[in-house]
Design a protein around this motif. Structure first.
Motif, PDB file in Angstrom:
ATOM      1  N   GLN A  25      31.026  29.875  36.745  1.00 29.52           N
ATOM      2  CA  GLN A  25      32.417  29.815  37.074  1.00 29.52           C
ATOM      3  C   GLN A  25      33.291  29.136  36.054  1.00 29.52           C
ATOM      4  O   GLN A  25      32.591  28.670  34.845  1.00 29.52           O
ATOM      5  CB  GLN A  25      32.760  29.035  38.299  1.00 29.52           C
ATOM      6  CG  GLN A  25      32.606  27.742  38.082  1.00 29.52           C
ATOM      7  CD  GLN A  25      32.869  26.908  39.494  1.00 29.52           C
ATOM      8  OE1 GLN A  25      32.208  27.413  40.720  1.00 29.52           O
ATOM      9  NE2 GLN A  25      33.458  25.832  39.585  1.00 29.52           N
ATOM     10  N   TRP A  60      37.488  35.535  43.027  1.00 30.63           N
ATOM     11  CA  TRP A  60      38.597  34.447  42.977  1.00 30.63           C
ATOM     12  C   TRP A  60      38.580  33.426  43.824  1.00 30.63           C
ATOM     13  O   TRP A  60      38.188  33.712  44.996  1.00 30.63           O
ATOM     14  CB  TRP A  60      39.864  35.076  42.974  1.00 30.63           C
ATOM     15  CG  TRP A  60      40.078  36.204  41.807  1.00 30.63           C
ATOM     16  CD1 TRP A  60      39.425  37.346  41.581  1.00 30.63           C
ATOM     17  CD2 TRP A  60      41.364  35.994  40.753  1.00 30.63           C
ATOM     18  NE1 TRP A  60      40.266  38.022  40.401  1.00 30.63           N
ATOM     19  CE2 TRP A  60      41.201  37.132  40.062  1.00 30.63           C
ATOM     20  CE3 TRP A  60      42.303  34.969  40.728  1.00 30.63           C
ATOM     21  CZ2 TRP A  60      41.915  37.460  39.091  1.00 30.63           C
ATOM     22  CZ3 TRP A  60      43.134  35.286  39.577  1.00 30.63           C
ATOM     23  CH2 TRP A  60      42.833  36.326  38.703  1.00 30.63           C
ATOM     24  N   GLU A  66      38.045  31.858  48.793  1.00 30.41           N
ATOM     25  CA  GLU A  66      37.456  32.813  48.041  1.00 30.41           C
ATOM     26  C   GLU A  66      37.752  34.102  48.535  1.00 30.41           C
ATOM     27  O   GLU A  66      37.740  34.415  49.711  1.00 30.41           O
ATOM     28  CB  GLU A  66      36.090  32.442  48.151  1.00 30.41           C
ATOM     29  CG  GLU A  66      35.302  32.994  46.902  1.00 30.41           C
ATOM     30  CD  GLU A  66      33.794  32.499  46.688  1.00 30.41           C
ATOM     31  OE1 GLU A  66      33.611  31.748  46.087  1.00 30.41           O
ATOM     32  OE2 GLU A  66      32.730  33.288  47.432  1.00 30.41           O
ATOM     33  N   GLN A  69      38.005  40.961  44.484  1.00 24.39           N
ATOM     34  CA  GLN A  69      39.234  41.351  44.287  1.00 24.39           C
ATOM     35  C   GLN A  69      39.861  42.642  44.982  1.00 24.39           C
ATOM     36  O   GLN A  69      41.111  42.787  45.034  1.00 24.39           O
ATOM     37  CB  GLN A  69      39.012  42.050  42.740  1.00 24.39           C
ATOM     38  CG  GLN A  69      38.687  40.864  41.806  1.00 24.39           C
ATOM     39  CD  GLN A  69      38.518  41.416  40.428  1.00 24.39           C
ATOM     40  OE1 GLN A  69      39.486  40.782  39.458  1.00 24.39           O
ATOM     41  NE2 GLN A  69      37.653  42.281  39.968  1.00 24.39           N
ATOM     42  N   TRP A  80      49.485  32.398  44.593  1.00 21.55           N
ATOM     43  CA  TRP A  80      48.676  31.806  43.256  1.00 21.55           C
ATOM     44  C   TRP A  80      49.796  30.966  42.668  1.00 21.55           C
ATOM     45  O   TRP A  80      50.842  31.483  42.015  1.00 21.55           O
ATOM     46  CB  TRP A  80      47.949  32.765  42.297  1.00 21.55           C
ATOM     47  CG  TRP A  80      47.419  32.170  41.186  1.00 21.55           C
ATOM     48  CD1 TRP A  80      47.202  30.395  41.118  1.00 21.55           C
ATOM     49  CD2 TRP A  80      46.988  32.550  39.898  1.00 21.55           C
ATOM     50  NE1 TRP A  80      46.523  30.462  39.877  1.00 21.55           N
ATOM     51  CE2 TRP A  80      46.182  31.672  39.113  1.00 21.55           C
ATOM     52  CE3 TRP A  80      46.870  33.842  39.726  1.00 21.55           C
ATOM     53  CZ2 TRP A  80      45.832  31.866  37.824  1.00 21.55           C
ATOM     54  CZ3 TRP A  80      46.256  34.169  38.359  1.00 21.55           C
ATOM     55  CH2 TRP A  80      45.764  33.094  37.483  1.00 21.55           C
ATOM     56  N   ALA A  86      43.042  29.146  38.983  1.00 12.52           N
ATOM     57  CA  ALA A  86      42.294  29.930  39.677  1.00 12.52           C
ATOM     58  C   ALA A  86      40.857  29.578  39.221  1.00 12.52           C
ATOM     59  O   ALA A  86      40.626  29.300  38.110  1.00 12.52           O
ATOM     60  CB  ALA A  86      42.672  31.094  39.770  1.00 12.52           C
ATOM     61  N   ILE A  88      37.357  31.422  38.777  1.00  6.61           N
ATOM     62  CA  ILE A  88      36.845  32.719  38.682  1.00  6.61           C
ATOM     63  C   ILE A  88      35.302  32.406  38.894  1.00  6.61           C
ATOM     64  O   ILE A  88      34.630  31.765  37.930  1.00  6.61           O
ATOM     65  CB  ILE A  88      37.104  33.404  37.223  1.00  6.61           C
ATOM     66  CG1 ILE A  88      38.762  33.543  37.265  1.00  6.61           C
ATOM     67  CG2 ILE A  88      36.499  34.861  37.243  1.00  6.61           C
ATOM     68  CD1 ILE A  88      39.561  34.181  38.215  1.00  6.61           C
ATOM     69  N   HIS A 107      43.613  40.533  32.170  1.00  6.72           N
ATOM     70  CA  HIS A 107      44.042  40.946  33.579  1.00  6.72           C
ATOM     71  C   HIS A 107      45.696  41.181  33.797  1.00  6.72           C
ATOM     72  O   HIS A 107      46.205  40.533  32.769  1.00  6.72           O
ATOM     73  CB  HIS A 107      43.686  39.874  34.654  1.00  6.72           C
ATOM     74  CG  HIS A 107      44.239  38.351  34.526  1.00  6.72           C
ATOM     75  ND1 HIS A 107      45.080  37.931  35.342  1.00  6.72           N
ATOM     76  CD2 HIS A 107      44.057  37.562  33.591  1.00  6.72           C
ATOM     77  CE1 HIS A 107      45.522  36.431  34.886  1.00  6.72           C
ATOM     78  NE2 HIS A 107      44.637  36.299  33.842  1.00  6.72           N
TER      79      HIS A 107
END
Length: 134
Positions: A25, A60, A66, A69, A80, A86, A88, A107
């Motif tokens: 992560q 995410w 959690e 997508q 957010w 965040a 990942i 992104h």
């Protein structure tokens, strides 16, 4: 305190479940000047050491919850926050070896005041960072 870069150096680690490394992560900060609803965030692409990660292996974490997508596409009432990173999470059997790793993300987002076909213009862009995993 958040670092200036999108990819934060803190929070980069392996994910361990039942004494097994099941992934890794990292944390990213929002590079937009205000918060975004989860439904505005387009799927993130992740490469680690040049290896592209499958979309279904990316999760995410926003404010302790959690999301896949796909789930985020339908969530228009959770935001957010610009001041909250965040997390990942990437599913990867065996995680990562200790040492330096090259992480690359890309992104995008949609904006409530722009037409949907402008998503390509509203981009956080590609971000790269070399991180140390201890």
């Amino acid at each position: 305190m958040l670092e200036k870069e999108c990819i934060q150096s803190r929070g980069f680690k392996n994910i361990v479940e039942d004494n097994e490394k099941v992934g890794f992560q990292f944390e990213i900060r929002l590079m937009y000047y205000r918060g975004l609803w989860l439904s505005q965030i387009r799927p993130i692409s992740v490469k680690i050491d040049g290896e592209a990660i499958n979309q279904e292996d990316i999760l995410w974490e926003i404010e302790g919850e959690e999301y896949t997508q796909t789930e985020m596409e339908k969530i228009g009432d959770i935001q957010w926050n610009v001041l909250t990173p965040a997390i990942i999470r990437v599913k990867k059997n065996g995680g990562l070896e200790s040492g330096y790793h090259d992480l690359e993300i890309d992104h995008r987002f949609s904006s409530s005041y722009m037409p949907p076909d402008m998503d390509e213009v509203l981009s956080f862009g590609s971000h790269k960072r070399r991180l140390l995993l201890i």
